[in-house]
Design a protein around this motif. Structure first.
Motif, PDB file in Angstrom:
ATOM      1  N   ASP A   1       7.853   3.034   5.418  1.00  6.96           N
ATOM      2  CA  ASP A   1       7.396   4.380   5.800  1.00  6.96           C
ATOM      3  C   ASP A   1       6.034   4.270   6.490  1.00  6.96           C
ATOM      4  N   TYR A   2       6.034   3.637   7.651  1.00  9.52           N
ATOM      5  CA  TYR A   2       4.796   3.205   8.273  1.00  9.52           C
ATOM      6  C   TYR A   2       3.945   4.326   8.848  1.00  9.52           C
ATOM      7  N   GLU A   3       4.485   5.555   8.932  1.00 12.10           N
ATOM      8  CA  GLU A   3       3.636   6.639   9.417  1.00 12.10           C
ATOM      9  C   GLU A   3       2.487   6.935   8.442  1.00 12.10           C
ATOM     10  N   HIS A   4       2.640   6.495   7.197  1.00 10.31           N
ATOM     11  CA  HIS A   4       1.603   6.723   6.183  1.00 10.31           C
ATOM     12  C   HIS A   4       0.619   5.549   6.086  1.00 10.31           C
ATOM     13  N   CYS A   5       1.100   4.356   6.352  1.00  7.94           N
ATOM     14  CA  CYS A   5       0.227   3.155   6.395  1.00  7.94           C
ATOM     15  C   CYS A   5       0.935   2.110   7.237  1.00  7.94           C
ATOM     16  N   HIS A   6       0.406   1.909   8.421  1.00  6.75           N
ATOM     17  CA  HIS A   6       1.072   1.065   9.414  1.00  6.75           C
ATOM     18  C   HIS A   6       0.427  -0.319   9.449  1.00  6.75           C
ATOM     19  N   PRO A   7       1.241  -1.388   9.601  1.00  5.85           N
ATOM     20  CA  PRO A   7       0.673  -2.746   9.660  1.00  5.85           C
ATOM     21  C   PRO A   7      -0.367  -2.916  10.763  1.00  5.85           C
ATOM     22  N   ASN A   8      -0.113  -2.317  11.927  1.00  4.54           N
ATOM     23  CA  ASN A   8      -1.050  -2.449  13.051  1.00  4.54           C
ATOM     24  C   ASN A   8      -2.110  -1.357  13.056  1.00  4.54           C
ATOM     25  N   ASN A   9      -1.678  -0.130  12.921  1.00  8.44           N
ATOM     26  CA  ASN A   9      -2.592   0.999  13.093  1.00  8.44           C
ATOM     27  C   ASN A   9      -3.602   1.134  11.962  1.00  8.44           C
ATOM     28  N   HIS A  10      -3.251   0.670  10.774  1.00  8.59           N
ATOM     29  CA  HIS A  10      -4.139   0.826   9.627  1.00  8.59           C
ATOM     30  C   HIS A  10      -4.657  -0.515   9.093  1.00  8.59           C
ATOM     31  N   VAL A  11      -3.732  -1.413   8.728  1.00  7.46           N
ATOM     32  CA  VAL A  11      -4.165  -2.680   8.123  1.00  7.46           C
ATOM     33  C   VAL A  11      -4.866  -3.561   9.145  1.00  7.46           C
ATOM     34  N   ASN A  12      -4.391  -3.554  10.374  1.00  9.04           N
ATOM     35  CA  ASN A  12      -4.965  -4.395  11.427  1.00  9.04           C
ATOM     36  C   ASN A  12      -5.980  -3.635  12.285  1.00  9.04           C
ATOM     37  N   LEU A  13      -6.392  -2.461  11.840  1.00  8.97           N
ATOM     38  CA  LEU A  13      -7.317  -1.626  12.611  1.00  8.97           C
ATOM     39  C   LEU A  13      -8.613  -2.388  12.919  1.00  8.97           C
ATOM     40  N   SER A  14      -9.038  -2.316  14.177  1.00  5.98           N
ATOM     41  CA  SER A  14     -10.270  -2.957  14.665  1.00  5.98           C
ATOM     42  C   SER A  14     -10.203  -4.476  14.630  1.00  5.98           C
ATOM     43  N   GLN A  15      -9.012  -5.027  14.592  1.00  4.71           N
ATOM     44  CA  GLN A  15      -8.853  -6.472  14.525  1.00  4.71           C
ATOM     45  C   GLN A  15      -7.888  -6.963  15.595  1.00  4.71           C
ATOM     46  N   SER A  16      -7.983  -8.259  15.818  1.00  6.94           N
ATOM     47  CA  SER A  16      -6.991  -9.013  16.577  1.00  6.94           C
ATOM     48  C   SER A  16      -6.675 -10.256  15.767  1.00  6.94           C
ATOM     49  N   THR A  17      -5.510 -10.831  16.010  1.00  9.92           N
ATOM     50  CA  THR A  17      -5.246 -12.141  15.413  1.00  9.92           C
ATOM     51  C   THR A  17      -6.374 -13.114  15.757  1.00  9.92           C
ATOM     52  N   ASN A  18      -6.949 -12.934  16.940  1.00  8.65           N
ATOM     53  CA  ASN A  18      -7.894 -13.912  17.457  1.00  8.65           C
ATOM     54  C   ASN A  18      -9.249 -13.909  16.758  1.00  8.65           C
TER      55      ASN A  18
ATOM     56  N   ALA B   1       0.832  -1.207   0.000  1.00  8.65           N
ATOM     57  CA  ALA B   1       0.000   0.000   0.000  1.00  8.65           C
ATOM     58  C   ALA B   1       0.865   1.254   0.000  1.00  8.65           C
ATOM     59  N   LEU B   2       1.959   1.229   0.743  1.00  9.68           N
ATOM     60  CA  LEU B   2       2.875   2.368   0.746  1.00  9.68           C
ATOM     61  C   LEU B   2       3.423   2.632  -0.648  1.00  9.68           C
ATOM     62  N   GLU B   3       3.818   1.589  -1.351  1.00 16.33           N
ATOM     63  CA  GLU B   3       4.311   1.758  -2.725  1.00 16.33           C
ATOM     64  C   GLU B   3       3.229   2.363  -3.615  1.00 16.33           C
ATOM     65  N   ILE B   4       2.012   1.889  -3.469  1.00 18.21           N
ATOM     66  CA  ILE B   4       0.902   2.393  -4.294  1.00 18.21           C
ATOM     67  C   ILE B   4       0.691   3.880  -4.037  1.00 18.21           C
ATOM     68  N   MET B   5       0.898   4.302  -2.786  1.00 21.42           N
ATOM     69  CA  MET B   5       0.737   5.723  -2.434  1.00 21.42           C
ATOM     70  C   MET B   5       1.963   6.553  -2.766  1.00 21.42           C
ATOM     71  N   GLY B   6       3.038   5.885  -3.225  1.00 23.31           N
ATOM     72  CA  GLY B   6       4.239   6.624  -3.613  1.00 23.31           C
ATOM     73  C   GLY B   6       5.305   6.714  -2.548  1.00 23.31           C
ATOM     74  N   TYR B   7       5.184   5.918  -1.502  1.00 24.63           N
ATOM     75  CA  TYR B   7       6.176   5.936  -0.433  1.00 24.63           C
ATOM     76  C   TYR B   7       7.062   4.694  -0.519  1.00 24.63           C
ATOM     77  N   LYS B   8       8.090   4.687   0.325  1.00 20.48           N
ATOM     78  CA  LYS B   8       8.995   3.540   0.377  1.00 20.48           C
ATOM     79  C   LYS B   8       8.479   2.510   1.388  1.00 20.48           C
ATOM     80  N   LYS B   9       8.895   1.280   1.179  1.00 15.81           N
ATOM     81  CA  LYS B   9       8.579   0.243   2.168  1.00 15.81           C
ATOM     82  C   LYS B   9       9.144   0.671   3.517  1.00 15.81           C
TER      83      LYS B   9
END
Length: 475
Positions: free
Chosen positions: A132-149, A122-130
């Protein structure tokens, strides 16, 4: 912000345990890297099971859409996550799902592997480097409202439904193969056997049709048990209470998941119960095991019926696939039924593992879903491949030794059973005993003792009268 290093081929990432260098072109992140170091277990990684990757990513896509509906994700981030998910669903970047299927942590490493790959793409699609999690974070954005469980078991269920569909394609194909073989040899009379002893006559067509029916029964069994997977705990997060979600999130996430997968998934009635209960996996595993056992029984039969060729049953011929011995010239073994037997043994072992893993769940979570998933995916895959091999390299090429089958029927003592209604049990028992003692045929003894005329005897022992109900009611 991605941290550059002195080595242009590496990037630096951090987590709560510290920092680690990763390959600059890796879409996975630091938590996946830790899992690669910690879980060098089976060598079987997520990428072995593309349906599981698809299931994980479909869950992430549905959750992103739900979070966007609730105003928790911006247009840009939502669009990038959805685009990244669509690419992965289409088959891209599967080589970045590197975590071993067998892992501690109740699947957290698998969940984070998906989160990191999606985030970095997603970062690449938005024009950022791998990284650069302040723009799309694995936990804060992709995992938002979720748990592994809730994300992991939901993805696992979706994946198993997909795998079941492919298994059923092969099951239907092998059922049809047996049915065609039954039609081809419906005219060939043979001896039926019980407890490996002569029983009564039947046709070879009836033998093959029985195999078709016994396997056909498993189609409905697998369908019914897979339907249990349509109930998901998505939205329950850690233990089913829905902590860190909006009140409408679970409903929206499941609705989007229905659209994304095309499956009629529903939110579990009680998310706390659904998070800790893995009973559906027992039911499905049992259905898979039952299919394997039936296939194995059939393969035992095929090996017996083809045994010999001079000193065994020799009623059917299996296609010769390879030389059977390094010391005995000319020997050909039933290698295809043998491999199917071994597949069944493995599936039975996997079923035991699933049962033990389900039983071992404690309190609000079962931590052993990774081994449940590993066993079920393996069982489905080897069964699917095994049925294809059995069908194409064995069943379709079976031929029947018609003369051998009829000779065995004529020489069998057990055809006396067909005479039972006419002569009575006591007389037939005496005939059987004398035939065995004198090595003579039942046919000759009946005529010699004038128990029946030849015309009567031939009528009773005609093939068509020995393979279906013929007894007439007394008036």
């Amino acid at each position: 912000m991605a941290i550059l290093t002195a080595n242009p081929n590496l990037r630096l990432e951090h987590d709560l345990l510290g920092e680690k260098h990763l390959p600059i072109d890796a879409y996975y992140g630091i938590q996946t890297q830790r899992a690669l170091e910690n879980f060098k277990i089976s060598g079987v990684t997520l990428q072995f099971f593309p349906e599981f990757i698809e299931g994980l990513v479909e869950v992430k896509k549905a959750c992103a859409l739900a979070n966007y509906d609730l105003g928790a994700l911006s247009d840009e981030v939502k669009n990038a996550i959805v685009a990244a998910c669509d690419e992965i669903i289409a088959g891209k970047f599967h080589d970045q799902f590197k975590v071993d299927m067998i892992q501690g942590g109740a699947g957290t490493s698998t969940n984070m592997n998906a989160n990191e790959v999606i985030a970095n793409r997603a970062l690449e699609i938005m024009g950022y480097k791998k990284g650069d999690y302040e723009h799309c974070h694995p936990n804060n954005h992709v995992n938002l409202s979720q748990s592994t469980n809730d994300a992991y078991p939901t993805a696992l269920k979706i994946a198993l439904i997909k795998c079941k569909a492919k298994l059923l394609v092969e099951l239907v194909a092998i059922t049809n193969s047996f049915r065609r073989k039954g039609e081809q040899y419906q005219h060939v009379i043979k001896m039926g056997r019980t407890q490996l002893q002569d029983a009564v006559p039947m046709t070879m067509g009836q033998t093959f049709e029985a195999y078709a029916v016994t396997l056909e029964e498993e189609i409905e069994r697998l369908e019914n048990n897979t339907n249990l997977f349509l109930e998901v705990n998505l939205g329950g997060t850690a233990i089913g209470t829905g902590i860190n979600t909006s009140p409408n999130y679970a409903r929206l996430a499941v609705a989007h998941l229905r659209d994304v997968t095309g499956l009629k998934v529903v939110k579990a009635r009680n998310l706390i119960e659904a998070t800790q209960d893995t009973g559906a996996f027992i039911m499905f595993s049992s259905a898979v095991k039952r299919l394997a056992i039936k296939l194995s029984k059939i393969c035992h039969d095929l090996r017996l019926l083809s045994s010999g060729p001079r000193t065994g049953f020799n009623e059917i011929n299996l296609p010769p696939m390879q030389p059977g011995s390094s010391i005995m010239p000319g020997k050909v073994n039933p290698v295809i039924p043998e491999v199917m037997n071994q597949i069944a043994f493995r599936v039975m072992g996997n079923d035991l593992t699933v049962n033990m893993a389900v039983e071992a769940g404690q309190l609000e979570l079962n931590a052993f879903e990774p081994i449940i998933g590993h066993c079920l995916f393996e069982s489905i895959n080897i069964l699917k491949n095994g049925m294809s091999t059995l069908r194409t390299k064995c069943i379709d090429g079976i031929t029947v030794n018609e003369k051998r089958c009829w000779d065995l029927v004529k020489n069998s003592i057990s055809i006396v059973t067909a005479l039972n209604p006419a002569l009575g049990y006591e007389v037939c028992s005496a005939l059987s005993k004398e035939a065995l003692a004198t090595d003579r045929s039942i046919y000759d003894l009946v005529l010699e003792k004038n128990l029946m005329s030849q015309e009567q005897l031939d009528e009773v022992l005609s093939p068509e009268n020995m393979i279906r109900p013929q007894l007439k009611a007394n008036k």
